[in-house]
Write an enzyme that holds these catalytic residues in place. Sequence first.
Site: not given
Lengths: 384, 384
Positions: B146, B180, B260, B379, B384
């Site tokens: 991802t 995750t 991230e 994040n 968006s």
Amino acid sequence: MSVTAAKGFRAAGVAAGLKSTGAPDVALVVNDGPNDAAAAVFTSNRCKANPVLWSERAISDGRLRAVVLNSGGANCYTGAEGFQVTHATAEEVARLNALSPLDVLVCSTGLIGLPLPQDRLLAGVADATTRLTATGGGDAAEAIRTTDSVSKQASVTSPHGWSVGGMAKGAGMLAPALATMLVVITTDALVDGPGLDSALRAATRVTFDRLDSDGCQSTNDTVALMSSGASGLAPDPVEFTAAVTAVCHDLAQQLLADAEGSEHDIAIEVRGAVSEEEAVEVGRSVARSNLFKAAVFGKDPNWGRILASVGTTSATFDPADLDVAMNDVWVCRKSTPAESADGIDLSGRKVGVVIDLKAGPATATVWTNDLTHAYVHENSAYSS
Amino acid sequence: MSVTAAKGFRAAGVAAGLKSTGAPDVALVVNDGPNDAAAAVFTSNRCKANPVLWSERAISDGRLRAVVLNSGGANCYTGAEGFQVTHATAEEVARLNALSPLDVLVCSTGLIGLPLPQDRLLAGVADATTRLTATGGGDAAEAIRTTDSVSKQASVTSPHGWSVGGMAKGAGMLAPALATMLVVITTDALVDGPGLDSALRAATRVTFDRLDSDGCQSTNDTVALMSSGASGLAPDPVEFTAAVTAVCHDLAQQLLADAEGSEHDIAIEVRGAVSEEEAVEVGRSVARSNLFKAAVFGKDPNWGRILASVGTTSATFDPADLDVAMNDVWVCRKSTPAESADGIDLSGRKVGVVIDLKAGPATATVWTNDLTHAYVHENSAYSS
């Protein structure tokens, strides 16, 4: 406003050179009585700063005549020498104001692990003592700022003639069981120690204890409430608790609005919980989700991150029957997408989240801030 | 490397149009046997995604023939319709590969609360089935990315002739009770279901469960382990558990390194705890301190923030007798400043923290990342 809104108190704020900027850094609040009843609550962090260790002892008899506060150094993890600095500070306030040292509460705020220069602090105490006035509340509030962008003050006057006033400092390390903050509240209502203690605990439970800006819990938190009794009026306990709660709520919202680097104030209301404790647990889990907080900063109504946080708690609910609203739009009903999130405008500072657990009658609101570039910046550059 | 390092497995990765970028998003791993024993562990989040609900059922008999994974959508909080998509996916893998649907584990990753287009996903399954090869592990690992900047693969070959291989995805929402992440591990060693289950739980407990990059716990985490038995060799259980642990550790460190926006990998070693649980509790509290993590980003050895986190736990220790080291410099002894922190160089990616509770014999290490501008950016902009 502030700690001198109530009669019977004098206050001052001075610059003692503890801050390298030369800004005010020592505050003193003296209760001239006739009453000397007081109450205080402290951080629940087990790593307590030296002034907290002293102040827990000082308040144990329910009496205080003064609170001395400094910014520019937390005096935490500074060893026996650090405790000695706190002790000397209380002694100096007592000597100069003809009080007992154990009637002096001491509060410090700033960096952890650095020694606090005793000579400057005591000189500041002497200077502040000479400047004490019945209108000095604003100066005192100014002197306890650290990264606060503004000083925080609040007051309520009862139609019956007594007042409650307060000042607060706090802008980071805001988390449960008190945010990282120092708060002094004064009243000229005539209330005894147990009455003050019960009003203060009731007020902090639903205000400062519900603030969770960044999940980090401080070593120095102190909220003190002193009664001078100078109004001569004994208040109705319910009305008094409501007034103290109103002052605490006002100050808590000022802390929230000034949290380091924040762009949003987020109110997380949890409904339908089986108990208030479970409602708070769920609200706090969302308040501590960095992913959710970063999404709000990005004005992204990412409600999946809310449900992911709710799922980490042990609260009673059916994972397949949760409702969630953001700014009054019910984006999730029965744990499935409902109204479109597209129309949700997160450009304003205030953001409202409602989570309905549908499990019971209890409700609670927890307040937090978004996670922003500025938060990271301020907290990565703070001590360097 | 990867899931086809062990004999008896075929894999593929294809682009099915679930990701708007057109990047690969469907992976399939098939166990050709002769053994079909398997084990899996899942997120402890109570808000579980549809594929987790399905997969918990599928693994209940300790047997699996295939794992199908998609990126481009978590299929979480998508209601009964979403569960139907998961069910149809398992049915399609079963139909095309002559298996039972309940021998097919399904994993999804991506945004929560968005429907997953069933037609594209099933077409992807058909495409992947035609491309299955004994060297397809790399393609499969590619298709589950991802926000991962690289695919993650690892393998170990025993001197006795059997192998363990694995792939992982995960870059955010990395927190306890699995980060995750989706992980598929394969082995050609001949091990039964209980043997796989015990090796997998022992391995995840000290690897993935000790990773706490951002404190956020996902709804989709799955780690599956399948044995084909194609080597015909039954391993020593201790050696097998060590090999599975080595693969999990390697993958966990790859997740940490690719978290991230991170600039530092932080190992928090807690010594002197009365139990491993308490050591983990203390390590995790520091791993979740935004203030500490922001300080590391700022290359600031702010050890006061470590102690402030330790103090929030219920672990056994004397608050006046804690030792703390950063990068081997003992900055704090007996809860007071010791060696100067000035010389600590935090410019490298690896940061080591040691906390000695001096209360018992237990130890544990928890890994986390720093809190950076880039984390907030990724994040806040993700959906968006």
